[in-house]
Design a protein around this motif. Structure first.
Motif, PDB file in Angstrom:
ATOM      1  N   ASN A 136      45.482  44.250  64.710  1.00 23.51           N
ATOM      2  CA  ASN A 136      45.722  44.389  66.150  1.00 23.51           C
ATOM      3  C   ASN A 136      47.195  44.189  66.497  1.00 23.51           C
ATOM      4  OD1 ASN A 136      43.026  44.906  66.586  1.00 23.51           O
ATOM      5  ND2 ASN A 136      42.508  42.795  67.124  1.00 23.51           N
ATOM      6  N   LEU A 137      47.848  43.267  65.798  1.00 24.18           N
ATOM      7  CA  LEU A 137      49.296  43.116  65.974  1.00 24.18           C
ATOM      8  C   LEU A 137      50.011  44.404  65.593  1.00 24.18           C
ATOM      9  CD1 LEU A 137      50.060  39.510  64.712  1.00 24.18           C
ATOM     10  CD2 LEU A 137      51.003  40.518  66.793  1.00 24.18           C
ATOM     11  N   GLY A 138      49.591  44.984  64.486  1.00 27.81           N
ATOM     12  CA  GLY A 138      50.165  46.272  64.081  1.00 27.81           C
ATOM     13  C   GLY A 138      49.993  47.313  65.164  1.00 27.81           C
ATOM     14  N   ASN A 139      48.811  47.349  65.784  1.00 29.44           N
ATOM     15  CA  ASN A 139      48.571  48.308  66.866  1.00 29.44           C
ATOM     16  C   ASN A 139      49.518  48.098  68.034  1.00 29.44           C
ATOM     17  OD1 ASN A 139      46.457  49.417  65.417  1.00 29.44           O
ATOM     18  ND2 ASN A 139      44.870  48.268  66.486  1.00 29.44           N
ATOM     19  N   ALA A 140      49.760  46.841  68.374  1.00 26.14           N
ATOM     20  CA  ALA A 140      50.651  46.542  69.499  1.00 26.14           C
ATOM     21  C   ALA A 140      52.065  47.051  69.213  1.00 26.14           C
ATOM     22  CB  ALA A 140      50.670  45.042  69.776  1.00 26.14           C
ATOM     23  N   PHE A 141      52.530  46.872  67.987  1.00 21.71           N
ATOM     24  CA  PHE A 141      53.865  47.356  67.641  1.00 21.71           C
ATOM     25  C   PHE A 141      53.890  48.873  67.485  1.00 21.71           C
ATOM     26  CE2 PHE A 141      54.437  42.869  66.271  1.00 21.71           C
ATOM     27  CZ  PHE A 141      55.574  42.590  67.023  1.00 21.71           C
ATOM     28  N   LEU A 142      52.836  49.445  66.901  1.00 22.07           N
ATOM     29  CA  LEU A 142      52.774  50.899  66.735  1.00 22.07           C
ATOM     30  C   LEU A 142      52.821  51.597  68.094  1.00 22.07           C
ATOM     31  CD1 LEU A 142      52.319  53.246  64.664  1.00 22.07           C
ATOM     32  CD2 LEU A 142      49.890  53.050  65.201  1.00 22.07           C
ATOM     33  N   THR A 143      52.083  51.087  69.059  1.00 23.58           N
ATOM     34  CA  THR A 143      52.035  51.697  70.390  1.00 23.58           C
ATOM     35  C   THR A 143      53.411  51.693  71.046  1.00 23.58           C
ATOM     36  OG1 THR A 143      49.764  50.910  70.606  1.00 23.58           O
ATOM     37  CG2 THR A 143      50.842  51.651  72.616  1.00 23.58           C
ATOM     38  N   GLN A 144      54.240  50.712  70.701  1.00 18.81           N
ATOM     39  CA  GLN A 144      55.598  50.633  71.253  1.00 18.81           C
ATOM     40  C   GLN A 144      56.606  51.448  70.447  1.00 18.81           C
ATOM     41  OE1 GLN A 144      56.690  46.449  72.755  1.00 18.81           O
ATOM     42  NE2 GLN A 144      55.062  46.046  71.274  1.00 18.81           N
TER      43      GLN A 144
END
Length: 266
Positions: A84-92
Motif C-alpha cells: 500500500n505504501l508502494g501504491n501511495a508513491f506510485l500514484t504520485q
C-alpha cells in the motif's frame, strides 16, 4: 451497522463498518469511522492501514503514508502495508520509492501477485523493461486471468520492440475482460502504428462504446480517421477530446492541423 448499535465504543466495529463504506466508495464516511476506531484504540494497526488506503484514494498522500508507517510500527512484517505504501508513491509518480516498497513486500511475501504487477508498473515507468517483464510473468503465474497484468505486460513488451507478443497480450486482456476500454485503446494504438487503419478504428470505436468520455481514445480515433482521409469525422473526435480534457495539447494540435487540411481542400 448493527454491531455499532450494540457496541458503539468498540474499535473493531468502526473499522469493519469503515471497510464496508470504503467498498461503496463512501470515502468521507469511511474515514470518519476509521478515525473513531483509532480514537478508541490508537494502536489498531488495521485501522491505520485501512485509513491509509482511503486517504491514498482521495489524494491525501502525506497523511496516508503517515498512517501506513504507524501500521508498520505496530506490525513491522505486514507485507500488505508495504504494498500500500508502494501504491501511495506510485500514484504520485515517485517510482523509485514505489519500487523500494514493492520489493519489500515481495521480500516478505514472494507470492503476492498484486505486488509483482505493481512493481512491474513502477519498473516500466523507470524504463527498466526487462526487469518489469520478470515480475509481470511472475504475477501471471500466480493469477493468469488478470486482464490488467496482460495489458501492462503488453506495454513493456512493446517498449522492447516485441510487437507480436504485445499484440497477443492486448488481445488476451480483451478476451479476459471484453469491456476493458484501456486495452482496446492500447491495441488500437499498436494497430495504428502498423498502419492497420480499419482495425485501429474498430478498436478505438470499441473503447469509446465502453467509455464514451475517454479523451485519449477520441484523439486516437481522430488520428486514424484523418489517415483514412475522413477529416470531418476526425475533427469531431479531436473536438470531443478537447471538450473532455481542455488542456489536451496533442488533441488541440491535431484539431488545428486537420482544420487546415480541410481548408486547403475547399
Amino acid at each position: 451497522r448493527r454491531s455499532l448499535q450494540i457496541a458503539p465504543n468498540y474499535a473493531k466495529s468502526h473499522n469493519n463498518f469503515g471497510l464496508a463504506l470504503a467498498q461503496q466508495e463512501k470515502n468521507d464516511e469511511a474515514t470518519a469511522h476509521y478515525l473513531k476506531a483509532l480514537r478508541l484504540n490508537p494502536d489498531y494497526a488495521s485501522a491505520h492501514n485501512n485509513l491509509g488506503v482511503v486517504l491514498t484514494r482521495t489524494g491525501e498522500f502525506d497523511q496516508a503514508i503517515a498512517h501506513y508507517y504507524q501500521a508498520l510500527n505496530l506490525q513491522p512484517l505486514w507485507g500488505e502495508v508495504y504494498n500500500n505504501l508502494g501504491n501511495a508513491f506510485l500514484t504520485q509518480g515517485k517510482f523509485d520509492q514505489a519500487i523500494f516498497y514493492y520489493s519489500e513486500t515481495l521480500r516478505l511475501n514472494p507470492g503476492f501477485g498484486d505486488a509483482h504487477n505493481n512493481l512491474a508498473i513502477a519498473l516500466t515507468n523507470r524504463g527498466r523493461f526487462q526487469e518489469a517483464l520478470e515480475h509481470y510473468y511472475a504475477a501471471l503465474k500466480l493469477k493468469p486471468s488478470s486482464a490488467e497484468t496482460h495489458n501492462n505486460l503488453a506495454v513493456a513488451l512493446l517498449n522492447l520492440g516485441k510487437v507480436q507478443a504485445a499484440t497477443a497480450h492486448y488481445r488476451k486482456a480483451i478476451d479476459l475482460s471484453p469491456n476493458y476500454s484501456e486495452a482496446h485503446n492500447n491495441l488500437g494504438n499498436l494497430l495504428l502504428e502498423q498502419n492497420k487503419l480499419a482495425e485501429a478504428v474498430s478498436s478505438f470505436h470499441k473503447a469509446l462504446e465502453i467509455r464514451p468520455d475517454y479523451p485519449e481514445a477520441h484523439n486516437n480515433l481522430g488520428v486514424a480517421l484523418a489517415r483514412q482521409g475522413r477529416l470531418e469525422e476526425a475533427t469531431a473526435h479531436f473536438g470531443e477530446a478537447l471538450r473532455l480534457k481542455p488542456d489536451y495539447e496533442q488533441a488541440r494540435t491535431n484539431l488545428e492541423l486537420t482544420q487546415k487540411s480541410i481548408a486547403r481542400t475547399r
